[in-house]
Design a protein around this motif. Structure first.
Motif, PDB file in Angstrom:
ATOM      1  N   VAL A  11       0.450  -1.007   0.036  1.00  0.00           N
ATOM      2  CA  VAL A  11       0.221   0.514  -0.119  1.00  0.00           C
ATOM      3  C   VAL A  11       0.855   1.226  -0.228  1.00  0.00           C
ATOM      4  CG1 VAL A  11      -1.862   1.336   1.242  1.00  0.00           C
ATOM      5  CG2 VAL A  11      -2.034  -1.338   0.743  1.00  0.00           C
ATOM      6  N   PRO A 303     -14.881  -1.998   0.034  1.00  0.00           N
ATOM      7  CA  PRO A 303     -13.542  -2.129  -0.608  1.00  0.00           C
ATOM      8  C   PRO A 303     -12.707  -2.465   0.881  1.00  0.00           C
ATOM      9  CG  PRO A 303     -14.616  -0.714  -1.035  1.00  0.00           C
ATOM     10  CD  PRO A 303     -15.365  -0.538  -0.444  1.00  0.00           C
ATOM     11  N   ASN A 304     -12.875  -2.191   1.872  1.00  0.00           N
ATOM     12  CA  ASN A 304     -12.179  -2.619   3.410  1.00  0.00           C
ATOM     13  C   ASN A 304     -13.232  -3.495   4.071  1.00  0.00           C
ATOM     14  OD1 ASN A 304     -10.639  -3.311   5.275  1.00  0.00           O
ATOM     15  ND2 ASN A 304      -9.552  -1.871   5.082  1.00  0.00           N
ATOM     16  N   GLU A 437      -7.954  -0.444   1.077  1.00  0.00           N
ATOM     17  CA  GLU A 437      -8.151  -1.513   1.150  1.00  0.00           C
ATOM     18  C   GLU A 437      -7.937  -2.412   2.257  1.00  0.00           C
ATOM     19  OE1 GLU A 437      -5.231   0.946  -1.331  1.00  0.00           O
ATOM     20  OE2 GLU A 437      -5.850   0.922   0.877  1.00  0.00           O
ATOM     21  N   TYR A 439      -6.066  -3.619   4.259  1.00  0.00           N
ATOM     22  CA  TYR A 439      -4.767  -3.179   4.915  1.00  0.00           C
ATOM     23  C   TYR A 439      -4.037  -3.668   5.992  1.00  0.00           C
ATOM     24  CZ  TYR A 439      -0.037  -1.318   4.938  1.00  0.00           C
ATOM     25  OH  TYR A 439       1.098  -1.557   5.614  1.00  0.00           O
ATOM     26  N   LEU A 528      -2.133  -7.046   2.144  1.00  0.00           N
ATOM     27  CA  LEU A 528      -3.560  -7.033   1.267  1.00  0.00           C
ATOM     28  C   LEU A 528      -4.264  -8.557   2.457  1.00  0.00           C
ATOM     29  CD1 LEU A 528      -3.020  -4.884  -1.543  1.00  0.00           C
ATOM     30  CD2 LEU A 528      -3.663  -4.146   0.804  1.00  0.00           C
TER      31      LEU A 528
END
Length: 707
Positions: A11, A303-304, A437, A439, A528
């Motif tokens: 990231v 997305p996350n 993300e 992450y 990720l």
């Protein structure tokens, strides 16, 4: 020796901010505390073993509580307290175990309006859209390039903005300064400071009048539409333009841009929250976001969904509005109570100074520097000197440490392990913040403390106090205020018999996470962690809750805004001083690292060159800045990116009045210009800390402090 970004991080990809690159200078600084300090009778400080310090502090706290009750003890958590996740958790846990509820944080002197507005408006359980997927974005008084906020990922913010521009995102920025982020904006509005509520009301006026809102979403999910429409009717673009000193067509264009997308968001930074009517500003931004339908809908994917947080359980419906103030601990001054943003920190000095039952006699500071961070500095310094016991955890003898009875020397960031849970947790308190993300990263300690030092982690200090006072500690996870719905988390019980390691504490804090910390540790460069898509669930058939567009208290405050002065210049105080961020300084930290400021250690008073010329003042000249409450000496510096009539200064600098003549070394404290008793929010207590009316005076004689 050196800090660099990790190019293998998926990231950050090698990005590292200037503050991070300056860490070696912080670790090696000659003024770094390697031993805790105790103040003796003559006012000087001398080293004390950390174990002995905990023995003495715990005994003194116990004695004061026995005589005056638990309420006599307060904890203040500054901005650095949130960086080390165990520090604030253990500090607050210790205080609650003691029986006190006097927890104060930097939130109520920074951006309390966010929490207040979210409570009054209600929360969308599907969550907001994120910057990386939006096609329309509004930033009011924030500069993400420097502050890494404004709803944009901290992982190379500038790159994220450039990527958004390439895919066609439209960006509007409202700021009296042409900041770094305005270079990317489709439209930059440069108004008089303090006019944000009027500008936002005018944009709502345009959106409602031209019917540019999402009627279907508003009909099903909101209430108070007509009340809001009526309240913003007087704020036509021409009226707002006169107040703000900008063209009316720019207000109309801004409204068109922000309402033209399919996904978007509207966010404010610290400046508007400090400029008066911060709650209202944040509330109007939420109303704008809701009118445009900028909330994640049924079937849309997250997305996350979370990595070190519990997995999100988003749902396309609101949670109901809830009380934003008037509950919990009640303060003894100005009728203030607890709020969704916490207890009003601007009232803590008075709670220390006001004699009588309930007076705060013990203050423990975690990651903060009240002497230069709190508003109304003279009152703050008097309060610190009035304490029976002042303890601060600090890496050097800051302005607060110099007045403290004990200064606990902590380990620095590279000497302790870290993980990304704090950044994920921001999502629970601030809209559209965090990683877009899935992450996460864990990093072990990478350097040892200096040889012969006696430094401890902040959590070890509070754990040691609790053991000596025979208290049971529980850690309380952050309660979600915004973002997608997540399962509730029970308090974490801490074993008080066998001292845990920091890694064991991390495991406990992340034990409900979607991905185990052990799995995250298997990715030394960060990773990720995608999952099967988590999509927004449909609205419950029986759900009748609505987002509130017409909160009475907010619309009554908007009426007050309408009745206020509509711009113009006060001949006595013709300038407005606004707060700002500096790229290489984090509030009161980093001033003394020469590389951070190219050798300059003060905070300049930036002014437009034409204002300086009109006053006959040269750049780099020392002047006195005066408000109705106080004055400070400052070094002026020409800044053509400012609107005329504006002075831009960073807060968190300086020392007490006795050190005013040292301003070239320590800077100037803008808090001295602020009164906590006048022009303050009646709920959060935050006074006007930006957009402060001031005047400029040339010095008539030698440089000296003013009594």
């Amino acid at each position: 020796m050196r800090v660099r970004g990790d190019r293998e991080d998926p990231v950050y990809a090698g990005f590292c901010c200037p503050k991070g690159r300056a860490l070696p200078a912080q670790h090696a600084h000659s003024e770094r505390l390697c031993h805790s300090q105790k103040r003796i009778a003559d006012g000087s400080h001398h080293p004390i073993d950390s174990t002995q310090a905990m023995d003495e502090i715990s005994a003194k706290v116990a004695s004061i509580v026995e005589r005056h009750g638990p309420r006599s003890v307060a904890v203040y958590v500054g901005t650095y307290g949130g960086i080390h996740p165990t520090a604030s958790a253990f500090g607050v846990g210790w205080l609650l175990a003691l029986g006190s509820r006097m927890v104060f944080t930097a939130a109520t002197i920074d951006q309390p309006g966010k929490n207040i507005a979210n409570a009054l408006h209600g929360r969308w359980l599907g969550g907001p859209y994120l910057f990386d997927e939006a096609d329309a974005w509004l930033i009011v008084g924030a500069n993400p390039i420097v502050s890494f906020s404004g709803g944009i990922s901290p992982a190379n913010t500038a790159r994220r903005i450039r990527d958004a521009r390439r895919r066609g995102q439209q960006l509007v920025v409202i700021d009296p300064r042409r900041s770094e982020v305005t270079r990317f904006a489709d439209l930059h509005l440069q108004p008089r400071p303090g006019q944000d509520p009027a500008l936002l009301a005018a944009m709502l006026h345009v959106i409602l009048t031209e019917e540019r809102f999402d009627r279907a979403f508003v009909t099903v999910n909101t209430q108070g539409f007509e009340a809001l429409k009526s309240a913003v009717t007087p704020f036509d673009p021409q009226t707002a333009a006169r107040r703000a000193g900008i063209p009316a067509q720019d207000i109309v264009r801004a409204a068109h841009i922000i309402s033209s997308g399919r996904r978007g968001c509207a966010l404010a930074g610290t400046g508007p929250n400090m400029s008066g009517h911060g709650n209202l500003t944040e509330y109007l931004l939420l109303c704008l976001t809701t009118l445009c339908g900028y909330w994640r809908r049924e079937g849309e994917k997250l997305p996350n969904p979370g990595v070190l947080l519990p997995s999100a359980e988003p749902k396309a419906q609101p949670s109901p509005p809830r009380p934003a103030w008037g509950y919990g601990e009640k303060l003894r001054v100005r009728g203030l109570t607890n709020t969704t943003a916490g207890l009003p920190t601007a009232a803590l000095a008075d709670e220390i100074l006001l004699e009588g039952e309930g007076r705060v006699r013990v203050l423990v500071c975690i990651g903060g520097n009240p002497a230069v961070a709190w508003p109304d500095q003279r009152r703050t310094l008097a309060a610190l000197d009035n304490l029976d016991l002042c303890v601060t955890l600090d890496i050097k003898m800051s302005a607060t440490a110099q007045r403290a009875d004990y200064v606990i020397a902590p380990k620095l960031s590279l000497e302790v392990p870290g993980f990304t849970l704090p950044v994920e947790s921001y999502e629970q308190s601030y809209l559209a913040v965090g990683y877009p993300e899935p992450y996460a990263r864990y990093t072990p300690a990478v350097v040892d403390p200096p040889a012969g030092s006696d430094v401890i982690e902040e959590w070890e200090f509070f754990y040691g106090l609790a053991q000596r006072m025979e208290l049971d500690l529980r850690l309380f996870p952050i309660r979600p205020e915004v973002g997608p719905a997540r399962p509730s988390r029970a308090p974490i019980e801490i074993d008080m018999q066998q001292t845990p390691t920091t890694d064991e504490l991390f495991e406990r804090m992340a034990e409900a996470s979607r991905v185990s910390l052990a799995e995250v540790k298997c990715h030394p460069h960060g990773g990720l962690f995608p999952t099967e898509s988590v999509a927004v669930a449909p609205r419950d058939p029986a759900c009748e809750t609505m987002l509130e567009l017409g909160d009475r208290s907010m619309l009554e405050e908007l009426e007050c805004v309408l009745a206020e002065e509509r711009g113009g210049v006060d001949e006595r105080r013709p300038f407005h001083l606004v707060s700002r961020r500096l790229a290489n300084v984090y509030n009161s930290s980093g001033h003394d690292l020469p590389a951070n400021q190219s050798g300059k250690r003060h905070n300049s008073a930036f002014m437009h060159p034409e204002d300086l010329e009109e006053l006959g003042i040269e750049s780099d000249e020392i002047v006195r800045i005066r408000s109705d409450h106080g004055s400070v000496l400052a070094v002026v510096e020409a800044a053509p990116e400012l609107r005329r009539g504006v002075i831009s200064m960073a807060h968190g600098f300086g020392g007490g009045p006795e050190r005013d003549t040292d301003l070239l070394e320590i800077g100037s404290n803008t808090g001295r210009l602020i009164s906590v008793e006048h022009d303050y929010d009646p709920h959060t207590g935050i006074p006007r800390m930006s957009a402060i009316p001031v005047s400029i005076e040339r010095l008539k004689g030698a440089l000296d402090a003013e009594s």
